[in-house]
Write an enzyme that holds these catalytic residues in place. Structure first.
Site, short mmCIF file in Angstrom:
data_model
loop_
_atom_site.label_atom_id
_atom_site.label_comp_id
_atom_site.label_asym_id
_atom_site.label_seq_id
_atom_site.Cartn_x
_atom_site.Cartn_y
_atom_site.Cartn_z
N VAL A 87 0.75 -1.16 -0.03
CA VAL A 87 -0.10 0.09 -0.10
C VAL A 87 0.83 1.34 -0.08
O VAL A 87 1.72 1.12 0.82
CB VAL A 87 -1.16 -0.09 1.30
CG1 VAL A 87 -1.68 1.64 1.25
CG2 VAL A 87 -1.87 -1.35 1.38
N ARG A 94 -6.48 4.06 5.19
CA ARG A 94 -7.67 4.30 4.61
C ARG A 94 -8.50 3.11 4.07
O ARG A 94 -9.30 3.19 3.26
CB ARG A 94 -7.40 4.89 3.20
CG ARG A 94 -6.75 6.26 3.54
CD ARG A 94 -6.43 7.03 2.45
NE ARG A 94 -5.68 8.44 2.50
CZ ARG A 94 -5.48 9.21 1.37
NH1 ARG A 94 -6.03 9.10 0.26
NH2 ARG A 94 -4.71 10.35 1.41
N GLY A 95 -8.22 1.91 4.83
CA GLY A 95 -8.80 0.62 4.46
C GLY A 95 -8.42 0.06 3.26
O GLY A 95 -9.17 -1.05 2.86
N VAL A 96 -7.34 0.24 2.48
CA VAL A 96 -7.03 -0.42 1.17
C VAL A 96 -6.53 -1.76 1.62
O VAL A 96 -6.87 -2.60 1.00
CB VAL A 96 -5.83 0.44 0.75
CG1 VAL A 96 -5.34 -0.35 -0.54
CG2 VAL A 96 -6.38 1.79 0.29
N LEU A 97 -5.75 -1.87 2.76
CA LEU A 97 -5.22 -3.46 3.06
C LEU A 97 -6.57 -4.31 3.29
O LEU A 97 -6.61 -5.44 2.82
CB LEU A 97 -4.14 -3.30 4.07
CG LEU A 97 -3.74 -4.82 4.44
CD1 LEU A 97 -3.15 -5.57 3.37
CD2 LEU A 97 -2.60 -4.62 5.61
N THR A 98 -7.29 -3.77 4.01
CA THR A 98 -8.47 -4.43 4.58
C THR A 98 -9.09 -4.93 3.65
O THR A 98 -9.98 -5.97 3.38
CB THR A 98 -9.24 -3.49 5.90
OG1 THR A 98 -8.36 -3.50 6.84
CG2 THR A 98 -10.51 -4.52 6.30
N SER A 121 6.26 -9.56 5.84
CA SER A 121 7.11 -8.46 6.01
C SER A 121 7.28 -7.82 7.16
O SER A 121 8.04 -7.63 7.78
CB SER A 121 7.14 -7.45 4.71
OG SER A 121 5.79 -6.86 4.87
N TYR A 126 -0.65 -8.72 10.24
CA TYR A 126 -1.37 -9.84 9.52
C TYR A 126 -2.22 -10.71 10.88
O TYR A 126 -3.40 -11.44 10.56
CB TYR A 126 -0.70 -10.97 8.72
CG TYR A 126 -0.27 -10.20 7.57
CD1 TYR A 126 -1.32 -10.09 6.74
CD2 TYR A 126 0.98 -9.76 7.37
CE1 TYR A 126 -0.77 -9.30 5.35
CE2 TYR A 126 1.15 -9.04 6.44
CZ TYR A 126 0.46 -8.75 5.48
OH TYR A 126 0.71 -8.15 4.20
N PHE A 412 6.99 -17.30 -2.09
CA PHE A 412 6.15 -16.59 -3.07
C PHE A 412 5.83 -15.30 -2.80
O PHE A 412 6.10 -14.70 -1.69
CB PHE A 412 5.09 -17.40 -3.14
CG PHE A 412 4.24 -17.91 -1.60
CD1 PHE A 412 3.41 -16.89 -1.29
CD2 PHE A 412 4.57 -18.79 -0.64
CE1 PHE A 412 2.78 -17.00 -0.30
CE2 PHE A 412 4.06 -18.94 0.34
CZ PHE A 412 2.84 -18.00 0.65
#
Length: 412
Positions: A87, A94-98, A121, A126, A412
């Protein structure tokens, strides 16, 4: 699909890949190599990859790979390999990851994948999405000038020879494939992923040699391999070179011992650097001085059940177990409630029940304990598992064990 703050989340299109990949590597503080870019382009599953947009500005990336993970008992369980998550620093909180994790886990459920796994990372991120630390690995820096090996009988009968890494790739992959069912956490390779073992950009060698490879042969067949680099060094006392082990696999203890002996004995090298190895690697019991090996543990694979019933039914258990779990899972609420697990070394079932709970925990703890590398007893001691029926905690903790430490060796 939009996020809570107006960012649009869309499937990645092939023509957007370079922009998406550049964003990812900027977020991780580097530019990446041409070789890495092309490999990633080949293995990326575009229908499972996401791009978050703020207007015409790309502000987030994520994706998943469809893997199969070995679990206790040897079954290969469909697993979503969550990956490529970034992100923009301009769009944090701002809720992007969620939103991306919501989409990825919903997709894994729709595809019938009982598990999701990732390398973190930043591990602190998480846990709130239900991932627990399920596998660990060790690194080491071994003073091979002072540390000797006490090896098993038969080691001298193993033939070790140099080979160009690309020339013996198929033989090495056959060894890897044979190892997967025997150790929980290992991933069966999907087509194209074998090329990752050959990535060798000069910009990332830090002055070391190109990738080298040896194969070990017994009775005329390849029984093991090691991929490594060497870096020459000279000090006041003479040669001071370093061997860095990238990958090693062997079908039996004698072959494995022969490969370690080779690595310890390369001319002009006095240090062997090891990384990403199983925590129960046998060489630790063969060295003459474990303190001069400077062993460092760290977390590796983070795991969460996407479907609790299917995940717990997919593995076997070291001892008979019959317990009812009260599971909390705010992010994937379909897992919440009581589940009766009944199983043994031959198989298991896990179904919803109205019976009283024996143990209370969140899906994060189930993920941590699932492969047998983390005990429910230790999680209970940390206040993460609550025993509601006397004796249930020990019963379940022993049953969840694994003869071999789980190991997520496949990046991966």
């Amino acid at each position: 699909m939009g996020t809570d703050h107006g960012t649009d989340l869309k499937p990645l299109r092939p023509e957007e890949f370079d922009r998406w990949w550049d964003h990812l590597y900027r977020a991780f503080g580097g530019s990446g190599s041409t070789e890495e870019r092309e490999l990633d382009r080949t293995v990326t599953e575009f229908d499972r990859s996401l791009a978050a947009w703020d207007g015409d500005t790309l502000v987030g990336t994520s994706g998943a790979f469809g893997f199969r993970m070995s679990v206790p008992g040897g079954a290969a369980v469909p697993t979503a390999g969550v990956t490529m998550v970034s992100v923009s620093a301009t769009h944090r909180r701002r809720g992007v990851l969620t939103s991306m994790m919501r989409r990825l886990l919903d997709d894994a459920r729709a595809k019938g994948e009982p598990l999701a796994a990732l390398y973190a990372s930043e591990p602190a991120i998480y846990g709130r999405f239900g991932f627990g630390t399920a596998t660990f690995q060790i690194g080491a820096e071994i003073d091979t000038g002072r540390v000797a090996l006490d090896l098993p009988a038969g080691t001298d009968e193993v033939r070790v020879r140099y080979a160009a890494p690309a020339d013996v790739l198929a033989e090495c992959e056959a060894v890897y494939e044979a190892l997967v069912p025997g150790r929980p956490g290992m991933l069966a390779r999907q087509p194209g992923w074998e090329r990752a073992a050959l990535l060798d950009p000069e910009s990332e060698r830090d002055g070391a040699s190109a990738l080298q490879c040896v194969v070990a042969e017994r009775d005329g067949r390849t029984a093991g391999y090691a991929r490594f680099r060497t870096k020459m060094g000279w000090g006041p006392g003479g040669h001071d070179g370093t061997v860095t082990l990238e990958d090693l696999g062997a079908l039996d203890p004698v072959t494995e011992a022969a490969l370690w002996r080779f690595l310890f004995g390369i001319d002009l090298m006095t240090t062997l650097k090891v990384r990403g190895r199983p925590v129960d690697d046998a060489w630790q019991h063969q060295v003459s001085d474990i303190r001069r090996c400077l062993i460092r543990p760290r977390d590796a694979g983070h795991l969460r059940p996407v479907e609790v019933g299917a995940a717990l039914s997919a593995r076997t258990y070291m001892t008979p177990v019959d317990v009812v779990f009260e599971v909390e899972d705010a992010f994937c609420p379909w897992n919440e409630g009581r589940w009766r697990l009944a199983g043994d070394a031959k198989g298991a079932s896990c179904e919803r029940t109205a019976d009283p709970a024996d143990l209370s925990l969140s899906v994060r703890e189930l993920g941590a304990a699932y492969l047998g590398g983390v005990t429910l007893l230790s999680l209970a001691a940390a206040g993460r598992v609550r025993e509601l029926r006397p004796g249930a905690l020990t019963e379940a903790s022993v049953a969840f064990g694994s003869p071999l430490a789980p190991w997520l060796s496949h990046g991966f």
